[in-house]
Design a protein around this motif. Sequence first.
Motif, PDB file in Angstrom:
ATOM      1  N   ASP A  79       0.856  -1.186   0.000  1.00 39.25           N
ATOM      2  CA  ASP A  79       0.000   0.000   0.000  1.00 39.25           C
ATOM      3  C   ASP A  79       0.897   1.243   0.000  1.00 39.25           C
ATOM      4  O   ASP A  79       1.633   1.487   0.954  1.00 39.25           O
ATOM      5  N   LEU A  80       0.844   1.986  -1.097  1.00 40.46           N
ATOM      6  CA  LEU A  80       1.724   3.149  -1.228  1.00 40.46           C
ATOM      7  C   LEU A  80       1.467   4.194  -0.143  1.00 40.46           C
ATOM      8  O   LEU A  80       2.391   4.754   0.427  1.00 40.46           O
ATOM      9  N   ASN A  81       0.172   4.418   0.131  1.00 41.35           N
ATOM     10  CA  ASN A  81      -0.189   5.427   1.131  1.00 41.35           C
ATOM     11  C   ASN A  81       0.410   5.121   2.493  1.00 41.35           C
ATOM     12  O   ASN A  81       0.970   5.967   3.165  1.00 41.35           O
ATOM     13  N   ARG A  82       0.252   3.888   2.891  1.00 44.75           N
ATOM     14  CA  ARG A  82       0.746   3.438   4.189  1.00 44.75           C
ATOM     15  C   ARG A  82       2.262   3.643   4.241  1.00 44.75           C
ATOM     16  O   ARG A  82       2.807   4.148   5.230  1.00 44.75           O
ATOM     17  N   THR A  84       4.155   5.718   2.388  1.00 46.01           N
ATOM     18  CA  THR A  84       4.602   7.118   2.404  1.00 46.01           C
ATOM     19  C   THR A  84       4.332   7.752   3.761  1.00 46.01           C
ATOM     20  O   THR A  84       5.066   8.633   4.200  1.00 46.01           O
ATOM     21  N   THR A  85       3.269   7.296   4.425  1.00 46.25           N
ATOM     22  CA  THR A  85       3.014   7.800   5.778  1.00 46.25           C
ATOM     23  C   THR A  85       4.183   7.464   6.704  1.00 46.25           C
ATOM     24  O   THR A  85       4.679   8.300   7.462  1.00 46.25           O
ATOM     25  N   ARG A  88       6.935   9.711   5.875  1.00 43.21           N
ATOM     26  CA  ARG A  88       6.701  11.083   6.343  1.00 43.21           C
ATOM     27  C   ARG A  88       7.117  11.238   7.795  1.00 43.21           C
ATOM     28  O   ARG A  88       7.688  12.227   8.183  1.00 43.21           O
ATOM     29  N   VAL A 135       8.849  13.299   0.295  1.00 44.38           N
ATOM     30  CA  VAL A 135       7.706  13.295   1.217  1.00 44.38           C
ATOM     31  C   VAL A 135       8.177  13.948   2.518  1.00 44.38           C
ATOM     32  O   VAL A 135       8.777  13.286   3.362  1.00 44.38           O
TER      33      VAL A 135
END
Lengths: 339, 312
Positions: A79-82, A84-85, A88, A135
């Motif tokens: 999961d890209l979102n997970r 990048t979080t 971050r 990011v």
Amino acid sequence: MISLRNIRALFIARNKEYYRDKGSLFWSFLVPPLIVAVIGFAFSRQDPAIFSVGVLGAPQAEAPPVLQQDYIRTIYYDDLNRATTQLRYQQLDLLYDPQAGKYWINPRSVNGKAVEKLLRVPADSPQMSMERAEVPGRAIRYVDWVIPGVLGMNMMFSALFGVGYVIVRYRKNGVLKRLQATPVKPAEFLLAQALSRLCILLIVSTIVFIVCKLMVNFLMLGSYSTLYIIAICGNLALIALALIIAARTASEEAANGILNFFSFPMLLLSGVWFSLDQAPEWLQGVAAVFPLTHMVSAARSVMLEGATLADVAPQLGILLAMTIVFLIIAATLFRWRED
Amino acid sequence: MNARAPILTLRNLSKSYDGFEAVKGISLEIPTGICFGLLGPNGAGKTTTIEMIEGVSTPTAGDILYKGDPQRRQLADQAGIQFQSTALMDYLKVNEVLDLFASFYPAPMPRQQLVDLCQLQDILDRSASKLSGGQRQRLLLAVALVNDPELVFLDEPTTGLDPHSRRQFWHLVETIRARGKTVLLTTHYMEEAERLCDDLAIMNQGKIIARGSPQALLDEHFEHVLVCLPQTHFTDNCEALRRELADTLSFSGGQAMITSSSVDRTLQQLIESNISLDGLQVRNPTLDDLFLKLTGLSLEAQESLASEGSTG
């Protein structure tokens, strides 16, 4: 069968006892923010010893040879979102997508820059043409990491001692004997104690949470409702454990010993203060027995990683299963009086 | 209902724990509507007996029938219990304690009636943990009466109270009894038993050693009055008198006690033997004297024995 009227009456009585006991009220509100303040002050920097690199794709996806080093930890994400979080908040130093030939770094992370250098060094590789993205975001501090643990610890002590100790004292001074002589059933009494303590814990924890948030502005990425569901499941399991401890004991000294026997290992091994990821497997196995371990790990992934209810479902399942097993044991063992 | 029908029947009731036989096969019938007393020193088995009847402990052997029912199904709803030593919840006020216990029963006694009966009006807003001994006992009595019970258990209700509080409590018990309730009372105060009980059983070492109304028991065992003198008046040179008095003379607690059928004659004997009459007392026998006669030991001596060994 079970009289809601009796439960309600006992519930109200217990709540009154709680908030009129000014001493215990004071300490349950004071201690957690105090701990958080000390930690926020003492551990304001965190220097991870190794690099962590996220790789998008299934675990068999090829990582560039340069990343296959023993000082680099590789974590796979689908999961890209997970991912990048994580980047971050500097839980990852670099994120790499072998398929797309793209990598992300956090420009505010020193480690990130170092790993980027490593990745770009080999002259013969196609990495030179890789796409670079940024990011930005601040690092997760130790205090962010430890907050779910401190809140969980406070709940654990309050659940174990608030339920366990009180029932033992009631048994010793004859309150239970007096209740036994009324039509009240043990299940009604135990449910009232558990519900009263659950409500108290949720209210106290909410207030403590807000105070800590104002003090150190810790990270909270997930949803509050998920966090509440975790708190409810975790507290139920801890309260049910306390009911087992209090099922027969009639001596406050003995109860104290037993409660410490359970609370101290949990304090050390449930991941309140430090992660058990690097610990030997048998130790992790021991830790998995404690309800607090699952509650803290679920809360932490919600707060630090923005995990959803579905993500923490395994921990919630374990906590509910523990609650049921503990309640059955407690109800079987329970005696109004010392034999 | 036939007022003389037994509300409680005990048959060969026994209780042992930790190898100690606290109650040794007692049988009793307790009629409805009276104040029944279990009298005896600490450790006689009174509390063990009453707790088996209440259902908070199980007999080792024997039966307990409530209104003829060995299962005692109605007992929980129809009985009110005041235990010998119970605390109440911390931090609750008197009226909150009453609220709590009243909510467990379908038809509690009207609050004002209960408050008047137990004289709690002035302390309703007081914290239950901060009451004086007498106030605490009155609250515990109110908790026992909260369901308007037919049968009231009072386990040593006045132990540790000052004389004024004790008399006040006796008055409450008489009021309850006058309302047609059956009262089962344990006590080690003979005076309390004489004042309150219509019928009593004297217990010693787990057995019933006498049974009847206080007056009937005294009439049965004493046809005489007691003439008492300080023991020091009986010097060695009154052998003749000692022989003459024989079995009617006994010594206990520094007192010489003569069981006399004629005070005139006894006084004459004493004067003829040149015994000083300083400190002379003539009195009717009490339950204490009865206990002494039955066991050969005064209650006080029994209690010091009991406190070394067993528990109540």
